[in-house]
Motif scaffolding. Structure first.
Motif, PDB file in Angstrom:
ATOM      1  N   GLY A  94     -62.330  37.319  14.092  1.00 29.73           N
ATOM      2  CA  GLY A  94     -63.324  35.696  14.211  1.00 29.73           C
ATOM      3  C   GLY A  94     -63.378  35.725  13.425  1.00 29.73           C
ATOM      4  O   GLY A  94     -62.956  34.079  12.386  1.00 29.73           O
ATOM      5  N   LEU A  95     -63.474  36.097  11.983  1.00 27.54           N
ATOM      6  CA  LEU A  95     -63.409  35.370  10.749  1.00 27.54           C
ATOM      7  C   LEU A  95     -62.136  34.695   9.903  1.00 27.54           C
ATOM      8  O   LEU A  95     -61.741  33.032   9.841  1.00 27.54           O
ATOM      9  N   GLU A  96     -60.931  35.047  10.205  1.00 24.02           N
ATOM     10  CA  GLU A  96     -59.506  34.747   9.997  1.00 24.02           C
ATOM     11  C   GLU A  96     -59.845  33.175  11.211  1.00 24.02           C
ATOM     12  O   GLU A  96     -58.799  32.110  10.759  1.00 24.02           O
ATOM     13  N   TYR A 124     -55.987  42.409  27.283  1.00 23.53           N
ATOM     14  CA  TYR A 124     -55.657  40.981  27.561  1.00 23.53           C
ATOM     15  C   TYR A 124     -56.044  40.177  26.683  1.00 23.53           C
ATOM     16  O   TYR A 124     -55.492  38.719  26.517  1.00 23.53           O
ATOM     17  N   LEU A 125     -57.755  40.450  26.796  1.00 25.11           N
ATOM     18  CA  LEU A 125     -57.939  38.896  25.844  1.00 25.11           C
ATOM     19  C   LEU A 125     -56.768  38.962  24.294  1.00 25.11           C
ATOM     20  O   LEU A 125     -57.444  38.267  23.422  1.00 25.11           O
ATOM     21  N   LYS A 138     -60.858  29.124  20.296  1.00 22.45           N
ATOM     22  CA  LYS A 138     -61.996  30.135  19.243  1.00 22.45           C
ATOM     23  C   LYS A 138     -62.445  30.444  21.255  1.00 22.45           C
ATOM     24  O   LYS A 138     -63.587  31.651  20.917  1.00 22.45           O
ATOM     25  N   SER A 139     -62.935  29.985  22.466  1.00 25.06           N
ATOM     26  CA  SER A 139     -63.576  30.621  22.925  1.00 25.06           C
ATOM     27  C   SER A 139     -63.238  31.511  23.818  1.00 25.06           C
ATOM     28  O   SER A 139     -63.557  32.651  24.725  1.00 25.06           O
ATOM     29  N   PHE A 145     -64.941  39.064  21.866  1.00 25.90           N
ATOM     30  CA  PHE A 145     -66.524  39.621  21.392  1.00 25.90           C
ATOM     31  C   PHE A 145     -67.059  40.021  22.424  1.00 25.90           C
ATOM     32  O   PHE A 145     -67.501  41.409  22.452  1.00 25.90           O
ATOM     33  N   ASN A 146     -67.775  39.733  23.161  1.00 28.32           N
ATOM     34  CA  ASN A 146     -68.381  39.305  24.014  1.00 28.32           C
ATOM     35  C   ASN A 146     -68.269  40.734  25.248  1.00 28.32           C
ATOM     36  O   ASN A 146     -69.008  41.223  25.258  1.00 28.32           O
ATOM     37  N   ASN A 147     -67.307  40.573  25.048  1.00 26.77           N
ATOM     38  CA  ASN A 147     -66.440  42.571  26.401  1.00 26.77           C
ATOM     39  C   ASN A 147     -66.331  43.277  25.520  1.00 26.77           C
ATOM     40  O   ASN A 147     -67.030  44.195  26.085  1.00 26.77           O
TER      41      ASN A 147
END
Length: 181
Positions: A94-96, A124-125, A138-139, A145-147
């Protein structure tokens, strides 16, 4: 309602990231591989895919420091530890890509128990992020992250456990940097 201070974890990850200071062009691809490796290690501790084994129970308690005396033994949760290792790399990715906060959204799950598909979905994600190195959506990261957090809940971890385990492992990672790990 129990929550996790994800913004604080991003801050802590940024401090560790700055301390490590690795800035080579292969950084993103190494982060992707590191997360995939940690996800595999988490699956190995979960054990639910091992249809060939008579022991498919998740490994949630192991001795870190063996001792002759029971009261001197130090126990830990290997599955939680592997989950948090993956969380470090999820935050780092995420920071990257320029994300330093995240709002977790509850996912609708048709099964409360963990399945191999939960892991496959995250693989997969992560791979989707890797395929878009030059243009990261970003989505896609938010879905990842959510998964990932949802997997942690399905594995039985509370937000408080995850957050504390992250803080503990972050401290270990700083110690490792001091020792030239």
């Amino acid at each position: 309602m129990e929550t996790m201070n994800i913004a604080k974890m991003f801050e802590m990850q940024q401090i560790l990231r700055d301390r490590i200071g690795y800035k080579e062009p292969d950084r993103f691809e190494k982060l992707i591989l590191a997360l995939l490796v940690e996800l595999g290690e988490l699956a190995n501790e979960w054990r639910g895919f091992k249809f060939w084994s008579t022991n498919q129970k998740p490994r949630t308690k192991a001795v870190r420091v063996p001792s002759m005396m029971e009261e001197d033994k130090e126990y830990y949760n290997p599955m939680l530890e592997e989950f948090v290792d993956g969380l470090h790399f999820t935050l780092e990715i995420g920071l990257e890509i320029g994300i330093n906060d995240f709002q977790h959204q509850k996912l609708i799950s048709f099964q409360n128990k963990v399945t191999s598909m939960d892991f496959s979905c995250i693989y997969y994600l992560v791979s989707q992020l890797d395929l878009k190195v030059l243009w990261v959506d970003k989505s896609n990261y938010h879905r990842l992250f959510n998964n990932y957090l949802h997997l942690g809940k399905k594995l039985g971890f509370s937000w408080k456990q995850i957050e504390q385990a992250y803080m503990d492992k972050n401290a270990v990672n700083h110690q490792r940097q001091e020792q030239g790990y």
